[in-house]
Scaffold this motif. Structure first.
Motif, PDB file in Angstrom:
ATOM      1  N   LYS A  70       0.767  -0.976  -0.031  1.00  0.00           N
ATOM      2  CA  LYS A  70      -0.023  -0.160   0.026  1.00  0.00           C
ATOM      3  C   LYS A  70       1.031   1.268   0.023  1.00  0.00           C
ATOM      4  CE  LYS A  70      -4.339  -1.529   2.224  1.00  0.00           C
ATOM      5  NZ  LYS A  70      -5.136  -1.348   3.422  1.00  0.00           N
ATOM      6  N   VAL A  71       1.861   1.206   0.723  1.00  0.00           N
ATOM      7  CA  VAL A  71       2.698   2.391   0.820  1.00  0.00           C
ATOM      8  C   VAL A  71       3.417   2.802  -0.340  1.00  0.00           C
ATOM      9  CG1 VAL A  71       4.923   3.279   2.005  1.00  0.00           C
ATOM     10  CG2 VAL A  71       3.086   2.212   3.310  1.00  0.00           C
ATOM     11  N   ILE A  72       3.966   1.834  -1.023  1.00  0.00           N
ATOM     12  CA  ILE A  72       4.620   1.817  -2.455  1.00  0.00           C
ATOM     13  C   ILE A  72       3.565   2.198  -3.565  1.00  0.00           C
ATOM     14  CG2 ILE A  72       5.999   0.539  -4.249  1.00  0.00           C
ATOM     15  CD1 ILE A  72       6.999  -1.082  -2.008  1.00  0.00           C
ATOM     16  N   ALA A  73       2.368   1.639  -3.385  1.00  0.00           N
ATOM     17  CA  ALA A  73       1.393   1.763  -4.170  1.00  0.00           C
ATOM     18  C   ALA A  73       0.974   3.165  -4.399  1.00  0.00           C
ATOM     19  CB  ALA A  73       0.230   0.936  -4.159  1.00  0.00           C
ATOM     20  N   ARG A  74       0.638   3.703  -2.981  1.00  0.00           N
ATOM     21  CA  ARG A  74       0.379   5.005  -2.965  1.00  0.00           C
ATOM     22  C   ARG A  74       1.163   6.172  -3.500  1.00  0.00           C
ATOM     23  NH1 ARG A  74      -3.664   8.013  -0.416  1.00  0.00           N
ATOM     24  NH2 ARG A  74      -4.597   6.069   0.268  1.00  0.00           N
ATOM     25  N   THR A  75       2.585   5.810  -3.273  1.00  0.00           N
ATOM     26  CA  THR A  75       3.672   6.757  -3.684  1.00  0.00           C
ATOM     27  C   THR A  75       3.839   6.710  -5.148  1.00  0.00           C
ATOM     28  OG1 THR A  75       4.748   6.300  -1.673  1.00  0.00           O
ATOM     29  CG2 THR A  75       5.876   7.450  -3.348  1.00  0.00           C
ATOM     30  N   VAL A  92       1.368   6.324  -7.237  1.00  0.00           N
ATOM     31  CA  VAL A  92       0.306   6.997  -7.950  1.00  0.00           C
ATOM     32  C   VAL A  92       0.240   8.398  -7.568  1.00  0.00           C
ATOM     33  CG1 VAL A  92      -2.350   7.174  -7.691  1.00  0.00           C
ATOM     34  CG2 VAL A  92      -1.421   5.061  -7.749  1.00  0.00           C
ATOM     35  N   GLU A  93       0.763   8.573  -6.494  1.00  0.00           N
ATOM     36  CA  GLU A  93       1.190  10.217  -6.112  1.00  0.00           C
ATOM     37  C   GLU A  93       2.081  10.620  -7.077  1.00  0.00           C
ATOM     38  OE1 GLU A  93       2.152  10.137  -2.134  1.00  0.00           O
ATOM     39  OE2 GLU A  93       0.101  10.217  -1.487  1.00  0.00           O
ATOM     40  N   LEU A 136       3.382   7.815 -11.867  1.00  0.00           N
ATOM     41  CA  LEU A 136       4.404   6.649 -12.467  1.00  0.00           C
ATOM     42  C   LEU A 136       3.222   5.672 -12.900  1.00  0.00           C
ATOM     43  CD1 LEU A 136       7.733   6.491 -10.002  1.00  0.00           C
ATOM     44  CD2 LEU A 136       7.430   7.734 -12.565  1.00  0.00           C
ATOM     45  N   ALA A 137       2.062   5.568 -12.574  1.00  0.00           N
ATOM     46  CA  ALA A 137       1.006   4.631 -12.753  1.00  0.00           C
ATOM     47  C   ALA A 137      -0.411   5.287 -12.457  1.00  0.00           C
ATOM     48  CB  ALA A 137       1.063   3.228 -11.912  1.00  0.00           C
ATOM     49  N   ALA A 138      -1.388   4.974 -13.347  1.00  0.00           N
ATOM     50  CA  ALA A 138      -2.645   5.334 -13.002  1.00  0.00           C
ATOM     51  C   ALA A 138      -3.371   4.814 -11.838  1.00  0.00           C
ATOM     52  CB  ALA A 138      -3.334   5.430 -14.371  1.00  0.00           C
ATOM     53  N   CYS A 139      -3.087   3.205 -11.849  1.00  0.00           N
ATOM     54  CA  CYS A 139      -3.732   2.486 -10.828  1.00  0.00           C
ATOM     55  C   CYS A 139      -2.761   1.532 -10.511  1.00  0.00           C
ATOM     56  CB  CYS A 139      -4.950   2.008 -11.567  1.00  0.00           C
ATOM     57  SG  CYS A 139      -6.024   0.680 -10.537  1.00  0.00           S
ATOM     58  N   VAL A 140      -3.046   0.955  -9.328  1.00  0.00           N
ATOM     59  CA  VAL A 140      -2.367  -0.039  -8.828  1.00  0.00           C
ATOM     60  C   VAL A 140      -3.250  -1.164  -7.933  1.00  0.00           C
ATOM     61  CG1 VAL A 140      -0.520  -0.991  -7.138  1.00  0.00           C
ATOM     62  CG2 VAL A 140      -0.453   1.233  -8.310  1.00  0.00           C
ATOM     63  N   SER A 141      -3.510  -2.037  -8.264  1.00  0.00           N
ATOM     64  CA  SER A 141      -4.364  -3.044  -7.908  1.00  0.00           C
ATOM     65  C   SER A 141      -3.413  -4.380  -7.053  1.00  0.00           C
ATOM     66  CB  SER A 141      -5.128  -3.869  -8.787  1.00  0.00           C
ATOM     67  OG  SER A 141      -5.987  -3.320  -9.668  1.00  0.00           O
ATOM     68  N   ILE A 142      -3.908  -4.234  -5.650  1.00  0.00           N
ATOM     69  CA  ILE A 142      -3.249  -5.351  -4.896  1.00  0.00           C
ATOM     70  C   ILE A 142      -3.795  -6.560  -4.813  1.00  0.00           C
ATOM     71  CG2 ILE A 142      -2.196  -5.414  -2.609  1.00  0.00           C
ATOM     72  CD1 ILE A 142      -1.806  -2.491  -2.562  1.00  0.00           C
ATOM     73  N   LEU A 143      -3.323  -7.878  -5.248  1.00  0.00           N
ATOM     74  CA  LEU A 143      -3.962  -8.870  -4.952  1.00  0.00           C
ATOM     75  C   LEU A 143      -3.333  -9.370  -3.652  1.00  0.00           C
ATOM     76  CD1 LEU A 143      -3.632 -10.086  -8.933  1.00  0.00           C
ATOM     77  CD2 LEU A 143      -5.636  -9.088  -7.635  1.00  0.00           C
ATOM     78  N   PRO A 144      -4.122  -9.888  -2.633  1.00  0.00           N
ATOM     79  CA  PRO A 144      -3.545 -10.281  -1.502  1.00  0.00           C
ATOM     80  C   PRO A 144      -3.179 -11.856  -1.522  1.00  0.00           C
ATOM     81  CG  PRO A 144      -6.164  -9.895  -1.232  1.00  0.00           C
ATOM     82  CD  PRO A 144      -5.536  -9.754  -2.686  1.00  0.00           C
ATOM     83  N   LYS A 145      -2.194 -12.110  -0.688  1.00  0.00           N
ATOM     84  CA  LYS A 145      -1.955 -13.680  -0.444  1.00  0.00           C
ATOM     85  C   LYS A 145      -1.698 -14.466  -1.643  1.00  0.00           C
ATOM     86  CE  LYS A 145      -2.340 -17.021   3.161  1.00  0.00           C
ATOM     87  NZ  LYS A 145      -3.012 -17.380   4.020  1.00  0.00           N
ATOM     88  N   VAL A 146      -0.427 -14.255  -2.410  1.00  0.00           N
ATOM     89  CA  VAL A 146      -0.091 -15.067  -3.254  1.00  0.00           C
ATOM     90  C   VAL A 146       1.005 -16.134  -2.687  1.00  0.00           C
ATOM     91  CG1 VAL A 146      -0.613 -13.780  -5.196  1.00  0.00           C
ATOM     92  CG2 VAL A 146       1.589 -13.585  -4.290  1.00  0.00           C
ATOM     93  N   THR A 168      -3.755  10.475 -16.854  1.00  0.00           N
ATOM     94  CA  THR A 168      -3.314  10.550 -15.259  1.00  0.00           C
ATOM     95  C   THR A 168      -1.994  10.504 -15.564  1.00  0.00           C
ATOM     96  OG1 THR A 168      -5.446   9.420 -14.952  1.00  0.00           O
ATOM     97  CG2 THR A 168      -3.831   9.270 -13.245  1.00  0.00           C
ATOM     98  N   VAL A 169      -1.048   9.551 -16.111  1.00  0.00           N
ATOM     99  CA  VAL A 169       0.280   9.350 -16.275  1.00  0.00           C
ATOM    100  C   VAL A 169       0.625  10.327 -17.471  1.00  0.00           C
ATOM    101  CG1 VAL A 169       1.932   7.619 -16.577  1.00  0.00           C
ATOM    102  CG2 VAL A 169       0.020   7.145 -15.464  1.00  0.00           C
ATOM    103  N   LEU A 170       1.223  11.494 -17.253  1.00  0.00           N
ATOM    104  CA  LEU A 170       1.573  12.232 -18.193  1.00  0.00           C
ATOM    105  C   LEU A 170       3.114  12.052 -18.464  1.00  0.00           C
ATOM    106  CD1 LEU A 170       0.354  15.745 -16.654  1.00  0.00           C
ATOM    107  CD2 LEU A 170      -0.773  14.225 -18.313  1.00  0.00           C
ATOM    108  N   GLU A 171       3.074  12.348 -20.015  1.00  0.00           N
ATOM    109  CA  GLU A 171       4.546  12.257 -20.581  1.00  0.00           C
ATOM    110  C   GLU A 171       5.457  13.394 -20.102  1.00  0.00           C
ATOM    111  OE1 GLU A 171       5.977  10.235 -22.350  1.00  0.00           O
ATOM    112  OE2 GLU A 171       4.476   9.308 -23.358  1.00  0.00           O
ATOM    113  N   ASP A 172       6.832  13.037 -19.920  1.00  0.00           N
ATOM    114  CA  ASP A 172       7.611  14.033 -19.549  1.00  0.00           C
ATOM    115  C   ASP A 172       7.942  15.266 -20.153  1.00  0.00           C
ATOM    116  OD1 ASP A 172       8.219  12.532 -17.292  1.00  0.00           O
ATOM    117  OD2 ASP A 172       9.778  11.249 -18.235  1.00  0.00           O
TER     118      ASP A 172
END
Length: 152
Positions: free
Chosen positions: A63-68, A70-71, A74-84, A148-152
């Motif tokens: 969650k910490v990495i995903a939030r950062t 998206v902030e 670098l990505a528009a969305c991060v889905s986290i699939l629990p327990k693999v 959401t994810v703009l070009e440089d």
């Protein structure tokens, strides 16, 4: 007069095609060619977007990495699939662990920057960062990623 207009149209079309092909040759100008092609034809260019797979030791770290990510856009969305459950060879030992799997949706042009960022914050010595090109998809969703994810 019509013959002249037809010849002029042919010359302009040929010039445009040569320009587009020339732009594709230079990597720095590839994005310009992609946008021109997309604007002219209204079609999606396969490979413009990517899915990135990333594993993390647990949901909190994920969650910490995903939030950062998206902030930082670098990505528009991060889905986290629990327990693999993962089984892998590390230092010549078969290891079994429970992790979370993250799926990131981004522009292909951001993969290098995204990978660098992940390596700088991830607790694993060698974090998994694997990308797959998107061939097709919902045009509205892909447009949202672009906005959401703009070009440089």
């Amino acid at each position: 007069m019509q013959r002249f207009q037809g010849s002029l149209r042919l010359v302009l079309t040929t010039l445009l095609l040569v320009l587009l092909m020339g732009l594709l040759i230079y990597p720095g100008l590839k994005n310009v060619a992609v946008y021109l092609h997309s604007a002219v034809t209204g079609s999606y260019i396969s490979g413009t977007h990517s899915l990135v797979f990333l594993s993390c030791p647990n949901e909190q770290v994920g969650k910490v990495i995903a939030r950062t990510i998206v902030e930082k856009k670098l990505a528009a969305c991060v889905s986290i699939l629990p327990k693999v459950f993962s089984i892998y060879n590390w230092d010549n030992e078969i290891t079994e662990t429970t992790e979370v799997l993250m799926v990131l949706k981004t522009r292909t042009s951001k993969i290098h920057k995204l990978s660098e960022f992940i390596r700088s914050v991830h607790p694993f010595e060698v974090p998994e960062v694997i990308s797959i090109l998107v061939d097709q998809g919902n045009p509205l969703y892909l447009k949202w990623i672009e906005e959401t994810v703009l070009e440089d």
